[in-house]
Scaffold this active site. Structure first.
Site, PDB file in Angstrom:
ATOM      1  CE  LYS A  80      -3.834   1.984   2.750  1.00  0.00           C
ATOM      2  NZ  LYS A  80      -4.697   1.776   3.931  1.00  0.00           N
ATOM      3  CB  SER A 155      -8.030   3.744   2.883  1.00  0.00           C
ATOM      4  OG  SER A 155      -7.108   3.198   3.815  1.00  0.00           O
ATOM      5  CB  SER A 179      -8.044   0.979   5.906  1.00  0.00           C
ATOM      6  OG  SER A 179      -8.719   2.191   5.778  1.00  0.00           O
TER       7      SER A 179
HETATM    8  N1  GLN Z   1     -12.737   4.277   6.737  1.00  0.00           N
HETATM    9  C1  GLN Z   1     -12.060   4.766   7.889  1.00  0.00           C
HETATM   10  C2  GLN Z   1     -11.687   6.205   7.673  1.00  0.00           C
HETATM   11  O1  GLN Z   1     -12.046   6.729   6.693  1.00  0.00           O
HETATM   12  C3  GLN Z   1     -10.880   3.910   8.201  1.00  0.00           C
HETATM   13  C4  GLN Z   1      -9.682   4.228   7.411  1.00  0.00           C
HETATM   14  C5  GLN Z   1      -8.494   3.385   7.756  1.00  0.00           C
HETATM   15  O2  GLN Z   1      -8.619   2.367   8.437  1.00  0.00           O
HETATM   16  N2  GLN Z   1      -7.320   3.834   7.325  1.00  0.00           N
HETATM   17  O3  GLN Z   1     -11.044   6.823   8.465  1.00  0.00           O
END
Ligand code: GLN
Length: 495
Positions: A80, A155, A179
């Protein structure tokens, strides 16, 4: 692997070590697949063919010469793009870091490479890991290999799409509030959020430092075990790593747990979930019962409060972590006209460099940390955080693992959650794992049909802090039981 729909990393590794699969051939095949499918999926923003092929050739030479091979020799891994690699750029899918090159590898990457893995590319993400859909990347949205008209989740969108479509053997993601697990559930793969402190965050671009963890995204539970074993353990560069040796889960993951107690929190089976999601939880519970496990009721009344707690703590920490990108020390620098001052440089650099969701989080976080509001929001959220942790401790007193959905729905269409609040609600079952610092894994558990297309449904297992061994053994039991269901369908876009 017999009970997995696609060949997993462990099988690839064994094939390379025995000479049945060439490392170079395997790597080239995955990179060819990436060239073929990436224009549609947009999983990678960069691949490293030359580097990967040279590294794979070296593994084949070592294998031919009978030299001992490290445990992950030759396996192609995607990373990532908020995790630092010396190879290529580390952009966080943001204009702010568009041309940033890291002078070092993240500890997790360094350990994978030391174990023989080959980094084949950097994957797209929602900018700075803020998002649940993969729609907010500088290089455009990532698409779901099961139905390219839908999101892969976020994400860690590119990592999930690349693993599901077979464009790498496994990938590294990061999980601050879901994410890794939510995109894993949307793309039919396995995703682990390890206990806070299990894997070093050195080299992971900070979002919410008290919540962030790196973790594996794989096609099987045993692969996730192998990668956690390789990446975990104390690190002198990250004082929040637990003073523990690396895990050795690959050795125990196949052993079923005797007398397993699986808790199902009543708040997890909700009318707000899609029916197939509740059905998947039910089917998992039935499978456990058939294996002799005991299903117990659990109660987590603060489940719903997790979202508001998370969306105070995470933006507050983000606003502080992202302050360093000011166009001087780090990041995109705006052009000034003659006579314009330093303040204008900061403001313009940050307005140009950050996308709208990141700017929203910075503003929310700054507001909630400001004098007069700090007690009402941030301090309050930290108090609720402690209560959530205590609630999990109480639940784990009467069960080994908790079972529930990973997300309330399968993958949604592009733009379906354009309202930020609707998007935040996608994280209802994942954020509390991070808030409490415990571990959670998402596993594929059947499919749902939407618009005539098959979409994966995921379930989540949670275990208390540093109980990964139990989590993995329970997860492997379920994976084995659900194998026939999961083998019945596959992504439409794949190598
Ligand atoms: N969807 C969550 C956010 O937008 C989690 C994101 C993540 O785990 N990096 O913050």
């Amino acid at each position: 692997m017999q009970d997995s729909p696609t060949i997993d990393l462990t099988a690839i590794r064994d094939g390379i070590a025995s000479g049945a699969l060439g490392a170079e051939r395997t790597c080239a095949a995955m990179l060819d697949a990436a060239d073929r499918h990436n224009p549609l999926l947009n999983a990678y923003h960069e691949t490293f063919r030359e580097h990967a092929i040279a590294a794979a050739r070296k593994v084949d030479e070592d294998a031919r010469a009978g030299r001992p091979l490290p445990p992950l020799a030759g396996v192609p891994i995607a990373v990532k793009d908020n995790v630092a690699t010396r190879l290529g750029r580390t952009t966080c899918s943001s204009r702010m870091l568009e041309s940033y090159r890291s002078p070092f590898d993240a500890t997790a990457v360094e350990r994978l490479v030391a174990a023989g893995a080959i980094v084949v590319g950097k994957t797209n993400l929602d900018e700075f890991a803020m998002g649940s859909s993969g729609e907010h990347c500088k290089w455009g949205p990532v698409r779901n290999p099961w139905d390219p008209t839908r999101v892969p989740g976020g994400s860690s969108a590119g990592s999930a799409a690349a693993v599901a479509a077979g464009l790498c053997a496994a990938a590294i993601g990061s999980d601050t509030g879901g994410s890794i697990r939510q995109p894993a559930s949307f793309t039919g793969i396995v995703g682990l959020k390890p206990t806070y402190g299990r894997i070093s965050r050195w080299g992971l671009v900070a979002f919410g430092s008290s919540l962030d963890q790196i973790g594996p995204m794989t096609r099987s539970v045993r692969d996730a075990a192998l990668l956690l074993d390789a990446m975990s353990g104390v690190d002198e560069h990250d004082s929040t790593t637990a003073d523990l040796p690396p895990t050795a889960l690959a050795a125990t993951v196949e052993r079923p747990l005797e007398g397993l107690r699986v808790g199902i929190p009543r708040q997890y089976v909700s009318d707000a979930n899609d029916p197939e999601v509740n059905a998947a939880v039910q089917a998992a519970a039935d499978a456990y019962r058939a294996m002799g496990a005991t299903i117990v009721d659990a109660d987590l009344p603060l489940t719903d409060v997790g979202i508001s707690t998370y969306y105070v703590i995470a933006p507050a920490e983000a606003s502080s972590n992202l302050a360093r990108y000011d166009g001087i020390r780090y990041g995109h620098r705006a052009q000034l006209k003659p006579g314009e001052d330093l303040f204008t440089l900061y403001a313009r650099s940050r307005s140009e460099g950050f996308g709208p969701e990141v700017q929203r989080r910075i503003m929310l976080g700054t507001y909630m940390l400001s004098s007069g509001y700090y007690d009402a929001y941030y301090k309050r959220a930290l108090q609720v955080r402690r209560r959530i942790k205590e609630e999990f401790d109480r639940a784990f007193a009467s069960c080994d693992v908790l079972l529930g959905p990973t997300a309330p729905t399968p993958a949604f269409g592009f733009g379906a959650n354009a309202d930020p609040l609707a998007m935040y609600l996608c994280d209802v079952y994942t954020v509390n794992t991070n808030i409490a610092g415990i571990c959670g894994i998402s596993l594929p558990a059947g499919t749902a049909v939407r618009d005539g297309k098959r979409l994966p449904v995921g379930i989540q297992l949670q275990a208390n802090a540093f109980e990964e061994e139990r989590l993995f053994r329970a997860a492997r039991m379920l994976e084995r039981a659900l194998a026939p269901v999961n083998a019945a369908h596959a992504p439409v876009v794949r190598a």
